[in-house]
Design a protein around this motif. Sequence first.
Motif: not given
Length: 550
Positions: A64, A69-70, A72-73, A76, A89, A149, A318, A491-492, A495
């Motif tokens: 984190y 977070w890069n 997974t957020i 999308d 990403t 995860q 973040i 908020e992740g 996706r």
Amino acid sequence: MKTISKYLTVSVIGLALLSTISCKKALEEKPYSFYSPENFYKNESDAKAAINGVYAALYTWEMYLQPFWNMTILDDDHVSGADWYLGTTGAGNPQSYWGVDGPWVGCYTIISRANSVLENVVNITDIDPDVKKRILGEAYFLRGWAYFQLVQLYGGVPIHLKTISASNPETNVPRATVKGTYDVVISDFKSAEANLFPAGHAKAGEVGRVNQGVAKAFLAKTYLTIGSGAATGNVTVRGGTDNGYYTYAKTVVAGLEGIDSKAYFLLARDKAAELLVPGGPYALTPNWKDLWSIAGRNNKEQMWELQSLSGTSFINEIGNYFSARSTFGQGAVFTTNNHYKDYDETDTRVLDGITHNYTTLQGTNIFYPSWQSAKYKVVNGVTYNNTGSTTAERAYTIKYSVTEPTVVRSDAFVPLLRYAEVYLMYAEAENEVNGATTLAYNALNEVRLRAYLKTGTPATPVPEAYAPAGMTSEQFRSFVLAERAREFNLEGIRRFDLMRWGIYLQVMNKIGTGQNNISKLRANKNLLYPIPLGELNSNTALNRTNNPGW
């Protein structure tokens, strides 16, 4: 109230046994010392230091601080940003991102440390039995969370339930199936549920630690993920270049073929229902905006937040990337215009949740959006000017507030589980089991009514606050998915939602090139991330075979 981040700062020596910290670029591991389990795990203090070491892995350059977070957020349909940041990403090119191996390395670090706790704390006698039970529960949960995860990001993975040692020297472990990996997740969450104490219990531990309710919620989330991944049917999503509504036939997630999806939806519904108890330890925050203030941290809705503490090692980046004002002048990640338009005008999640007026680090006053200039161009006597370019069309979230907005790494708290999600999990699962029942509508509307303006005396929600009546099961499914996107924006979660419903490729490719010229085109290989080359080279049981396309 004491939080886990403060507790960690005074007991980070617990990492002495639990190994390592990772370098940003090379992922080089540097051992803190040469302690062994035999001379470390002696008493309650040692046990607490050890479990703190498991949590500490969340604060590394694999997790984190940025990479997790890069990855997974940013990937999308509702995210845009500066092309210099989303060009990897965020554009479907994770192999070009320096932290691409982060989630794999970070999650296995958590697993290794949790294994050490489970193997050794159980033998400690100089410890409060309740604290011992809680620590074992935390270790089970964190190991299960890490595997949860991994299976979503990489598919079936090698399972390690014991530390590597003289009695367990085998490092060459083949990949388990997707279903086999989920079975481990479920088992660990169940063990965590049995060992952890409810929120508010005297022995539950500091704020920021997981508790029994968090384990229940993640167990429900695992069931929901399997159920939706195995389901068939259609899902309607707003998007594309014209922000229209498109219906897609979902695909079954690879590895979940032949599974009884309804059985898992039933499990998800019943487990979520255990948490939807009036007067329980959790509650929706009445004012949605208060969720994201400094004072609102660790409220009853934030079931599990990643704690941070300015001036320590327990920080992240973040806030600097997502907030309107940052060391870059303005943030690098924002919500797309199309997603902004998916909120009703009386929805506080867009009225308050998006920064409509801000001043860049260079002193430029900017308002958003340009098409609502009557509301936001002049506020409290201050004039905010747009440049007329895409630079000004940036919908920044308020969710990652920090105490020091002019530094790169600060103390943004990261939501890992909110009570609002329990309501929406229940609504989704109940619909898949019994259709759009009153129970499903009630759970859905609990989240919506909190988010909308109220009028009159006594104050009552505006009509648009209520979900449309009379929806079919398919319509309700699509509506809940859209509601999750509105509630958990940036908020992740989005996706993972597109992936588990088997519509990620369809939704992304319908957009093509998105806002700010960020590519949303995706290939089959983007359904999973690549296994790190280091793992392929060292684990001979993998036969140097990566995920498809990598």
